[in-house]
Design an enzyme around this catalytic site. Structure first.
Site, PDB file in Angstrom:
ATOM      1  CG  ASP A  92      -1.737   1.178   1.431  1.00 30.53           C
ATOM      2  OD1 ASP A  92      -1.790   2.022   0.508  1.00 30.53           O
ATOM      3  OD2 ASP A  92      -2.355   1.310   2.496  1.00 30.53           O
ATOM      4  CG  ASP A 115      -7.966   1.764  -8.758  1.00 30.86           C
ATOM      5  OD1 ASP A 115      -7.920   1.407  -9.952  1.00 30.86           O
ATOM      6  OD2 ASP A 115      -7.294   1.226  -7.857  1.00 30.86           O
ATOM      7  CB  THR A 187      -0.237   4.278 -20.532  1.00 31.63           C
ATOM      8  OG1 THR A 187      -1.382   5.005 -20.091  1.00 31.63           O
ATOM      9  CG2 THR A 187       0.982   4.708 -19.769  1.00 31.63           C
ATOM     10  CE  LYS A 188      -0.564  -2.315 -24.255  1.00 26.95           C
ATOM     11  NZ  LYS A 188      -0.225  -3.416 -23.398  1.00 26.95           N
TER      12      LYS A 188
HETATM   13  C1  LIG Z   1      -6.500   2.402 -12.710  1.00 21.00           C
HETATM   14  S1  LIG Z   1      -4.971   1.642 -12.391  1.00 21.00           S
HETATM   15  C2  LIG Z   1      -3.811   2.689 -13.252  1.00 21.00           C
HETATM   16  C3  LIG Z   1      -2.500   2.030 -13.522  1.00 21.00           C
HETATM   17  C4  LIG Z   1      -1.430   2.888 -14.194  1.00 21.00           C
HETATM   18  N1  LIG Z   1      -1.025   3.997 -13.355  1.00 21.00           N
HETATM   19  C5  LIG Z   1      -1.863   3.381 -15.556  1.00 21.00           C
HETATM   20  O1  LIG Z   1      -1.891   4.586 -15.770  1.00 21.00           O
HETATM   21  O2  LIG Z   1      -2.154   2.536 -16.425  1.00 21.00           O
HETATM   22  C6  LIG Z   1      -4.649   2.026 -10.675  1.00 21.00           C
HETATM   23  C7  LIG Z   1      -3.545   1.194 -10.058  1.00 21.00           C
HETATM   24  O3  LIG Z   1      -3.297   1.641  -8.737  1.00 21.00           O
HETATM   25  C8  LIG Z   1      -3.029   0.510  -7.915  1.00 21.00           C
HETATM   26  N2  LIG Z   1      -3.328   0.898  -6.536  1.00 21.00           N
HETATM   27  C9  LIG Z   1      -4.533   1.230  -6.025  1.00 21.00           C
HETATM   28  N3  LIG Z   1      -4.428   1.585  -4.727  1.00 21.00           N
HETATM   29  C10 LIG Z   1      -3.112   1.469  -4.401  1.00 21.00           C
HETATM   30  C11 LIG Z   1      -2.373   1.679  -3.206  1.00 21.00           C
HETATM   31  N4  LIG Z   1      -2.971   2.084  -2.069  1.00 21.00           N
HETATM   32  N5  LIG Z   1      -1.039   1.459  -3.219  1.00 21.00           N
HETATM   33  C12 LIG Z   1      -0.434   1.051  -4.364  1.00 21.00           C
HETATM   34  N6  LIG Z   1      -1.082   0.836  -5.529  1.00 21.00           N
HETATM   35  C13 LIG Z   1      -2.396   1.038  -5.552  1.00 21.00           C
HETATM   36  C14 LIG Z   1      -3.912  -0.576  -8.472  1.00 21.00           C
HETATM   37  O4  LIG Z   1      -3.454  -1.866  -8.141  1.00 21.00           O
HETATM   38  C15 LIG Z   1      -3.852  -0.287  -9.978  1.00 21.00           C
HETATM   39  O5  LIG Z   1      -2.814  -1.009 -10.598  1.00 21.00           O
END
Ligand SMILES: C[S@@+](CC[C@H](N)C(=O)[O-])C[C@H]1O[C@@H](n2cnc3c(N)ncnc32)[C@H](O)[C@@H]1O
Length: 208
Positions: A92, A115, A187-188
């Site tokens: 986290d 997210d 990014t994608k």
């Molecule tokens: C919507 S995705 C975006 C991924 C990437 N940044 C992109 O632009 O494609 C959000 C990412 O944040 C991660 N995530 C969410 N809460 C988190 C936290 N508290 N600590 C670390 N990672 C986290 C999720 O696992 C996910 O991979």
């Protein structure tokens, strides 16, 4: 997770993965060199992290992610592409920033497409909250550190703008949303959002 991604966690973890613990990290020994350190929170599959790190070999990049397949992929791709200035901390981001990163030592914190938790009753799960902005401000270097966020969710972008404007140690570099910086890789995820007609909102704050 693909078999290749699973292998990253088997037979002794990759040297690119930060060992778990509670103590603050020593960046010089972690990266094997000195250099400005940047953190990316929630790097997903790591595409942006890898591209930024490859273009800036003098700097050090620490990605924080909870999603194992993404960690596996980033490590595999960094090794395949010979990108030596990336490390990954699993867990986290709030806990890792709090426990393992000393105050005032980061040149930048990136939060790309967090997210959005679109339902109102889930807004409390959003990572951007006043406490998060305070933690970000505390970890950035005085006078030079920056926080950059991008999101395709307008309502979250506006909420984040208000949250960061409420953190007195940070100032908005653009007085509103920031222009899309050239250094932020496409990014994608972003390409798909654009194809679906959604706008992208960038925020850029500086540590006073
Ligand atoms: C919507 S995705 C975006 C991924 C990437 N940044 C992109 O632009 O494609 C959000 C990412 O944040 C991660 N995530 C969410 N809460 C988190 C936290 N508290 N600590 C670390 N990672 C986290 C999720 O696992 C996910 O991979």
């Amino acid at each position: 997770m693909t078999d290749a991604q699973k292998r990253v966690f088997e037979g002794g973890p990759s040297a690119l993965i930060v060992q778990s613990g509670k103590d603050p990290l020593d960046f010089t020994s972690l990266f094997g060199k000195t250099g400005s350190v940047f953190v990316e929170i929630g790097f997903g599959m790591g595409d942006a992290t890898l591209d930024i790190a490859a273009l800036n070999p003098q700097a050090c990049y620490l990605g924080i992610e909870v999603h194992r397949p993404g960690i596996g992929r980033l490590v595999m791709e960094a090794e395949r592409r010979g990108i030596g200035n990336v490390r990954v901390a699993e867990g986290d981001a709030l806990e890792i920033l709090e426990d393992r990163i000393r105050p005032g030592c980061l040149e930048g914190i990136h939060l790309f497409f967090p997210d959005p938790w679109p339902k109102k009753r889930h807004h409390k799960r959003r990572i951007v909250q006043a406490g998060f902005a305070a933690l970000v401000a505390s970890r950035l270097a005085d006078g030079s550190g920056y926080f950059h966020m991008a999101t395709d969710w307008e309502e979250y972008a506006r909420e984040a703008l208000a949250v960061f404007e409420g953190e007195r140690r940070l100032r908005n570099a653009h007085g509103g949303f920031a222009p899309r910086p050239e250094w932020r890789p496409m990014t994608k995820f972003e390409r798909r959002a654009r194809e679906q007609g959604r706008s992208i909102f960038d925020l850029h704050f500086l540590k006073s």
